[in-house]
Design an enzyme around this catalytic site. Structure first.
Site, PDB file in Angstrom:
ATOM      1  N   CYS A 134      19.589  19.612  77.895  1.00 58.32           N
ATOM      2  CA  CYS A 134      20.961  20.116  77.828  1.00 58.32           C
ATOM      3  C   CYS A 134      21.855  19.109  77.112  1.00 58.32           C
ATOM      4  O   CYS A 134      22.315  18.137  77.722  1.00 58.32           O
ATOM      5  CB  CYS A 134      21.501  20.408  79.227  1.00 58.32           C
ATOM      6  SG  CYS A 134      23.174  21.076  79.237  1.00 58.32           S
ATOM      7  N   CYS A 137      25.368  18.886  78.544  1.00 56.27           N
ATOM      8  CA  CYS A 137      25.431  18.134  79.800  1.00 56.27           C
ATOM      9  C   CYS A 137      25.356  16.625  79.556  1.00 56.27           C
ATOM     10  O   CYS A 137      26.100  15.850  80.174  1.00 56.27           O
ATOM     11  CB  CYS A 137      24.281  18.531  80.723  1.00 56.27           C
ATOM     12  SG  CYS A 137      24.111  20.301  81.020  1.00 56.27           S
ATOM     13  N   ASP A 138      24.447  16.196  78.689  1.00 56.31           N
ATOM     14  CA  ASP A 138      24.104  14.779  78.614  1.00 56.31           C
ATOM     15  C   ASP A 138      24.428  14.096  77.294  1.00 56.31           C
ATOM     16  O   ASP A 138      24.278  12.872  77.186  1.00 56.31           O
ATOM     17  CB  ASP A 138      22.602  14.614  78.896  1.00 56.31           C
ATOM     18  CG  ASP A 138      22.216  15.147  80.270  1.00 56.31           C
ATOM     19  OD1 ASP A 138      23.016  14.971  81.202  1.00 56.31           O
ATOM     20  OD2 ASP A 138      21.127  15.736  80.405  1.00 56.31           O
TER      21      ASP A 138
END
Length: 311
Positions: A134, A137-138
């Site tokens: 992701c 997300c990261d």
């Protein structure tokens, strides 16, 4: 046979949020956590984009917080894997661990989706330490650094473009040639025009390099057989997700990839009293906060459905 007003299948942000709301509504829900209690966030390290955690939080701790809050509201949270369902009549019948059957007036499905991986030992070893499925997300943790992403669809292109805005360079690895890229033409054009994205056609990932964190990736060109090592700080896998919906095939309407179809603006499925929330029905956003929001919707939908029946 044990019976409940509301049975929730699956944990993670969607399932736990549904349990919180259903408990507060007096539905006395039972939640079965499934094979991976807490869902994908249990293999995520720092979470910095969920509201309410100004200093960030580790994924496993965040899911423990969700679980404890659901328990405090009165949810009956149990270990166990749902192995069979019978949705032909209400109350619905659900088998747990191939031995115990329960009945439920309403069913909330929050089984999530699993990222597809390359099945490299180094990929699993460094998962959460520079390897991620992701970018949204990261990606922030690798701001200003060089990263790599593997994939050839619209999602891979979208994530490569997202990374290009925060990382110094993005190495995009595509297994087939240019004519085999699955992404739409407009997305391909955007990636090709991005000055800090380099596309490697006909390229396989041989190994992700690094001991405790990602330091590089070894790739091979399928045409020339040339081996190359690229120094990077993170490796993102964007080859798709598989919704955990096989249990409900033949019962619920799904799209061609297996995502459960819900009515627009709700979590209702094609069977009255059965609701789906989180990543098992969301192939677009796939974020913890959107999963939690849809878990709230599912509990409210279930409460209203039961109220309609009782009324």
């Amino acid at each position: 046979m044990e019976k409940t007003k509301c049975l929730i299948i699956g944990s993670g942000p969607a399932g736990y949020t549904a349990a919180i709301y259903a408990s507060r509504a007096g539905l006395n829900p039972i939640l079965y956590q499934g094979i991976q209690p807490g869902g994908q966030l249990t293999i995520t390290t720092d979470v910095e984009n969920y509201p309410g955690y100004p200093n960030g939080i580790m994924g496993p701790q965040m899911m423990l917080d969700f679980e404890n809050q659901a328990k405090r509201m009165g949810a009956d949270i149990r270990w166990g894997m749902v192995t069979k369902v019978d949705l032909s009549n209400r109350p619905f019948k659900v088998e747990v661990d191939e031995e115990t059957w329960l009945e439920a007036d309403t069913l909330i499905i929050a089984t999530g989706a699993s990222a597809k991986w390359l099945n490299l030992p180094s990929e699993q070893r460094l998962n959460g330490h520079g390897v991620s499925a992701c970018a949204v997300c990261d990606g922030f943790f690798f701001k200003g650094k060089e990263v790599a992403i593997v994939g050839a669809g619209d999602t891979a292109c979208e994530e490569a473009l997202y990374l290009s805005n925060i990382c110094s360079k993005v190495h995009m690895l595509v297994r087939k040639g240019e004519d085999g890229m699955r992404a739409s033409k407009i997305m391909q054009d955007r990636v090709k025009k991005s000055p800090n994205i380099t596309i490697y056609w006909n390229t396989e990932t041989e190994e992700i390099l690094g001991d405790k964190t990602v330091t590089g990736v070894r790739i091979k060109n399928n045409i020339t057989q040339e081996i190359q090592e690229i120094p990077i700080s993170a490796f993102f896998v964007a080859i798709g997700h598989q919704p955990n919906s096989s249990l409900f095939k033949g019962w619920l309407n799904m799209d061609e990839t297996g995502y459960i179809i819900t009515q627009p603006g709700s979590t209702k499925t094609n069977i009255e009293g059965v609701f789906a929330c989180g990543d098992v029905q969301d192939n677009v956003y796939r974020q913890a906060v959107t999963a939690a929001g849809s878990g709230c919707m599912a509990a409210l939908d279930a409460e209203r459905y039961l109220g309609m029946l009782e009324g």
